[in-house]
Every structure is written in C-alpha cells, then in structure tokens.
Design a protein around this motif. Structure first.
Motif, PDB file in Angstrom:
ATOM      1  N   ILE A 185       0.829  -1.204   0.000  1.00  0.00           N
ATOM      2  CA  ILE A 185       0.000   0.000   0.000  1.00  0.00           C
ATOM      3  C   ILE A 185       0.866   1.258   0.000  1.00  0.00           C
ATOM      4  O   ILE A 185       0.630   2.198  -0.750  1.00  0.00           O
ATOM      5  CB  ILE A 185      -0.949   0.001   1.221  1.00  0.00           C
ATOM      6  N   VAL A 186       1.902   1.254   0.827  1.00  0.00           N
ATOM      7  CA  VAL A 186       2.725   2.455   1.011  1.00  0.00           C
ATOM      8  C   VAL A 186       3.621   2.741  -0.190  1.00  0.00           C
ATOM      9  O   VAL A 186       3.735   3.895  -0.621  1.00  0.00           O
ATOM     10  CB  VAL A 186       3.567   2.343   2.303  1.00  0.00           C
ATOM     11  N   LEU A 187       4.245   1.736  -0.760  1.00  0.00           N
ATOM     12  CA  LEU A 187       5.224   1.969  -1.824  1.00  0.00           C
ATOM     13  C   LEU A 187       4.637   2.643  -3.061  1.00  0.00           C
ATOM     14  O   LEU A 187       5.246   3.587  -3.582  1.00  0.00           O
ATOM     15  CB  LEU A 187       5.937   0.666  -2.188  1.00  0.00           C
ATOM     16  N   PRO A 188       3.464   2.251  -3.547  1.00  0.00           N
ATOM     17  CA  PRO A 188       2.897   2.999  -4.683  1.00  0.00           C
ATOM     18  C   PRO A 188       2.593   4.460  -4.331  1.00  0.00           C
ATOM     19  O   PRO A 188       2.771   5.349  -5.164  1.00  0.00           O
ATOM     20  CB  PRO A 188       1.616   2.238  -5.027  1.00  0.00           C
ATOM     21  N   ILE A 189       2.163   4.714  -3.108  1.00  0.00           N
ATOM     22  CA  ILE A 189       1.902   6.091  -2.680  1.00  0.00           C
ATOM     23  C   ILE A 189       3.208   6.895  -2.669  1.00  0.00           C
ATOM     24  O   ILE A 189       3.254   8.026  -3.164  1.00  0.00           O
ATOM     25  CB  ILE A 189       1.213   6.114  -1.298  1.00  0.00           C
ATOM     26  N   VAL A 190       4.254   6.293  -2.137  1.00  0.00           N
ATOM     27  CA  VAL A 190       5.572   6.938  -2.113  1.00  0.00           C
ATOM     28  C   VAL A 190       6.052   7.201  -3.540  1.00  0.00           C
ATOM     29  O   VAL A 190       6.568   8.280  -3.849  1.00  0.00           O
ATOM     30  CB  VAL A 190       6.582   6.060  -1.330  1.00  0.00           C
ATOM     31  N   SER A 191       5.863   6.233  -4.419  1.00  0.00           N
ATOM     32  CA  SER A 191       6.305   6.383  -5.807  1.00  0.00           C
ATOM     33  C   SER A 191       5.545   7.495  -6.522  1.00  0.00           C
ATOM     34  O   SER A 191       6.134   8.283  -7.267  1.00  0.00           O
ATOM     35  CB  SER A 191       6.145   5.062  -6.555  1.00  0.00           C
ATOM     36  N   VAL A 192       4.245   7.568  -6.295  1.00  0.00           N
ATOM     37  CA  VAL A 192       3.452   8.640  -6.897  1.00  0.00           C
ATOM     38  C   VAL A 192       3.901   9.994  -6.351  1.00  0.00           C
ATOM     39  O   VAL A 192       4.041  10.963  -7.111  1.00  0.00           O
ATOM     40  CB  VAL A 192       1.937   8.409  -6.669  1.00  0.00           C
ATOM     41  N   ALA A 193       4.153  10.070  -5.051  1.00  0.00           N
ATOM     42  CA  ALA A 193       4.636  11.326  -4.453  1.00  0.00           C
ATOM     43  C   ALA A 193       5.955  11.750  -5.096  1.00  0.00           C
ATOM     44  O   ALA A 193       6.160  12.925  -5.425  1.00  0.00           O
ATOM     45  CB  ALA A 193       4.799  11.176  -2.946  1.00  0.00           C
ATOM     46  N   GLY A 194       6.857  10.800  -5.317  1.00  0.00           N
ATOM     47  CA  GLY A 194       8.122  11.110  -5.976  1.00  0.00           C
ATOM     48  C   GLY A 194       7.929  11.575  -7.406  1.00  0.00           C
ATOM     49  O   GLY A 194       8.590  12.513  -7.868  1.00  0.00           O
ATOM     50  N   ALA A 195       7.003  10.945  -8.121  1.00  0.00           N
ATOM     51  CA  ALA A 195       6.729  11.337  -9.510  1.00  0.00           C
ATOM     52  C   ALA A 195       6.122  12.732  -9.578  1.00  0.00           C
ATOM     53  O   ALA A 195       6.506  13.540 -10.435  1.00  0.00           O
ATOM     54  CB  ALA A 195       5.798  10.317 -10.166  1.00  0.00           C
ATOM     55  N   VAL A 196       5.192  13.022  -8.675  1.00  0.00           N
ATOM     56  CA  VAL A 196       4.570  14.349  -8.650  1.00  0.00           C
ATOM     57  C   VAL A 196       5.617  15.411  -8.313  1.00  0.00           C
ATOM     58  O   VAL A 196       5.673  16.476  -8.952  1.00  0.00           O
ATOM     59  CB  VAL A 196       3.387  14.381  -7.649  1.00  0.00           C
ATOM     60  N   ALA A 197       6.470  15.127  -7.345  1.00  0.00           N
ATOM     61  CA  ALA A 197       7.522  16.085  -6.968  1.00  0.00           C
ATOM     62  C   ALA A 197       8.518  16.277  -8.106  1.00  0.00           C
ATOM     63  O   ALA A 197       8.983  17.396  -8.358  1.00  0.00           O
ATOM     64  CB  ALA A 197       8.233  15.616  -5.704  1.00  0.00           C
ATOM     65  N   THR A 198       8.844  15.208  -8.819  1.00  0.00           N
ATOM     66  CA  THR A 198       9.758  15.316  -9.961  1.00  0.00           C
ATOM     67  C   THR A 198       9.139  16.185 -11.048  1.00  0.00           C
ATOM     68  O   THR A 198       9.814  17.041 -11.636  1.00  0.00           O
ATOM     69  CB  THR A 198      10.099  13.917 -10.513  1.00  0.00           C
ATOM     70  N   SER A 199       7.868  15.986 -11.319  1.00  0.00           N
ATOM     71  CA  SER A 199       7.173  16.791 -12.323  1.00  0.00           C
ATOM     72  C   SER A 199       7.137  18.266 -11.911  1.00  0.00           C
ATOM     73  O   SER A 199       7.354  19.157 -12.743  1.00  0.00           O
ATOM     74  CB  SER A 199       5.762  16.250 -12.526  1.00  0.00           C
ATOM     75  N   ALA A 200       6.880  18.527 -10.641  1.00  0.00           N
ATOM     76  CA  ALA A 200       6.863  19.909 -10.146  1.00  0.00           C
ATOM     77  C   ALA A 200       8.255  20.530 -10.252  1.00  0.00           C
ATOM     78  O   ALA A 200       8.395  21.710 -10.621  1.00  0.00           O
ATOM     79  CB  ALA A 200       6.364  19.954  -8.704  1.00  0.00           C
ATOM     80  N   LEU A 201       9.280  19.760  -9.954  1.00  0.00           N
ATOM     81  CA  LEU A 201      10.651  20.258 -10.068  1.00  0.00           C
ATOM     82  C   LEU A 201      10.990  20.557 -11.530  1.00  0.00           C
ATOM     83  O   LEU A 201      11.649  21.558 -11.834  1.00  0.00           O
ATOM     84  CB  LEU A 201      11.622  19.249  -9.467  1.00  0.00           C
ATOM     85  N   TYR A 202      10.515  19.703 -12.438  1.00  0.00           N
ATOM     86  CA  TYR A 202      10.709  19.956 -13.864  1.00  0.00           C
ATOM     87  C   TYR A 202      10.053  21.282 -14.253  1.00  0.00           C
ATOM     88  O   TYR A 202      10.647  22.088 -14.966  1.00  0.00           O
ATOM     89  CB  TYR A 202      10.139  18.820 -14.720  1.00  0.00           C
ATOM     90  N   ASP A 203       8.819  21.502 -13.792  1.00  0.00           N
ATOM     91  CA  ASP A 203       8.114  22.746 -14.105  1.00  0.00           C
ATOM     92  C   ASP A 203       8.882  23.967 -13.604  1.00  0.00           C
ATOM     93  O   ASP A 203       8.873  25.013 -14.245  1.00  0.00           O
ATOM     94  CB  ASP A 203       6.707  22.737 -13.508  1.00  0.00           C
ATOM     95  N   ALA A 204       9.557  23.815 -12.477  1.00  0.00           N
ATOM     96  CA  ALA A 204      10.286  24.934 -11.885  1.00  0.00           C
ATOM     97  C   ALA A 204      11.672  25.143 -12.487  1.00  0.00           C
ATOM     98  O   ALA A 204      12.128  26.284 -12.619  1.00  0.00           O
ATOM     99  CB  ALA A 204      10.424  24.726 -10.371  1.00  0.00           C
ATOM    100  N   MET A 205      12.350  24.042 -12.885  1.00  0.00           N
ATOM    101  CA  MET A 205      13.760  24.155 -13.273  1.00  0.00           C
ATOM    102  C   MET A 205      14.092  23.641 -14.666  1.00  0.00           C
ATOM    103  O   MET A 205      15.202  23.825 -15.141  1.00  0.00           O
ATOM    104  CB  MET A 205      14.631  23.412 -12.257  1.00  0.00           C
ATOM    105  N   GLY A 206      13.167  22.924 -15.284  1.00  0.00           N
ATOM    106  CA  GLY A 206      13.470  22.310 -16.569  1.00  0.00           C
ATOM    107  C   GLY A 206      14.070  20.925 -16.380  1.00  0.00           C
ATOM    108  O   GLY A 206      14.124  20.385 -15.276  1.00  0.00           O
TER     109      GLY A 206
END
Length: 139
Positions: free
Chosen positions: A43-64
């Motif tokens: 249960i936890v690992l997919p949630i953690v993975s999605v959180a990492g993907a969302v944060a990576t996407s947000a970082l891309y939006d901010a920095m390229g």
C-alpha cells in the motif's frame, strides 16, 4: 515543452527504463497487497512512488530537465528501499512476496544509482538542461 515531451527527446533506452520503473515501482508493489505480511509495503510503496513522480514533475516545471530531477526519488525511495530490504530479510516473510520485493528493490536501487549520480553531478556544477526548449525560428 511538457515533461513527457522532454523525456521523448531523450535516448530510447530512457523510455524503456521508465517503463520498467513504472512496472517495478508503481504496479508490482500492488501485488504485495495479496499477502498479509507484505500488505503494508504494498500500500505504502505505490503512494511513495506517486509522491516522488509528482515532486519530480513539479521540479521539472520549476527548473526544466536538469540533473536535479532525481532528488525527489532520493528523498522518497531511499528510506523506502531501506524498509523494503528490512522486510526481505524477515524470516517470516513468505517466499513469493520476498521474491517480488527483491525485484522491486533491484528496480528502485538501479533508479537510485542513476539519481544519486545525477544529483551529485548537478551539485558539482553540471547544471545545463538535458533538453533545451524548442525555439520558434519563424520557418
């Protein structure tokens, strides 16, 4: 340019690797929900993975598309991998969940190896975007 478009401009092996990562870190952990002893990590690992993907996407939006994009994975997956390895070593863990967790750990470990190298390179000054935005030259 969207994150997906930037990824599409990378070498083909990166797209293949991202599909392996999708299965290994997002889908395969869901199978662990079947067994009681592995249910929590399933249960936890997919949630953690999605959180990492969302944060990576947000970082891309901010920095390229820079080498720092691995930082969210480092933050969320390093503790998750440590926990996963701890569970793999438990003598009461059934055989099939253990095997599945080993595959997941290998996928996350390989991803983290890339991420740590990229973040270190960024920290040491390699800050040039990996994908430059398309320019409109009027043609």
């Amino acid at each position: 340019m969207s994150f997906e478009e930037a990824i599409a401009q990378q070498p083909a092996w990166i797209g293949v690797w991202l599909n392996v990562l999708l299965v290994g870190a997002f889908v395969l952990p869901l199978v662990l929900i079947i067994w009681r002893r592995s249910r929590l990590i399933g249960i936890v690992l997919p949630i953690v993975s999605v959180a990492g993907a969302v944060a990576t996407s947000a970082l891309y939006d901010a920095m390229g598309y820079v080498k720092l994009l691995g930082l969210p994975h480092i933050i969320v997956w390093t503790p998750a991998l440590i926990w996963l390895v701890t569970l793999i070593r438990r003598p009461d863990m059934p055989r099939w969940p253990r095997r599945i967790m080993v595959v997941i750990a290998i996928v996350i470990g390989v991803s983290l190896a890339f991420d740590y190298v990229d973040v270190i390179r960024y920290t040491l000054g390699e800050r040039m975007p990996q994908v430059l935005p398309a320019t409109d030259n009027g043609s």
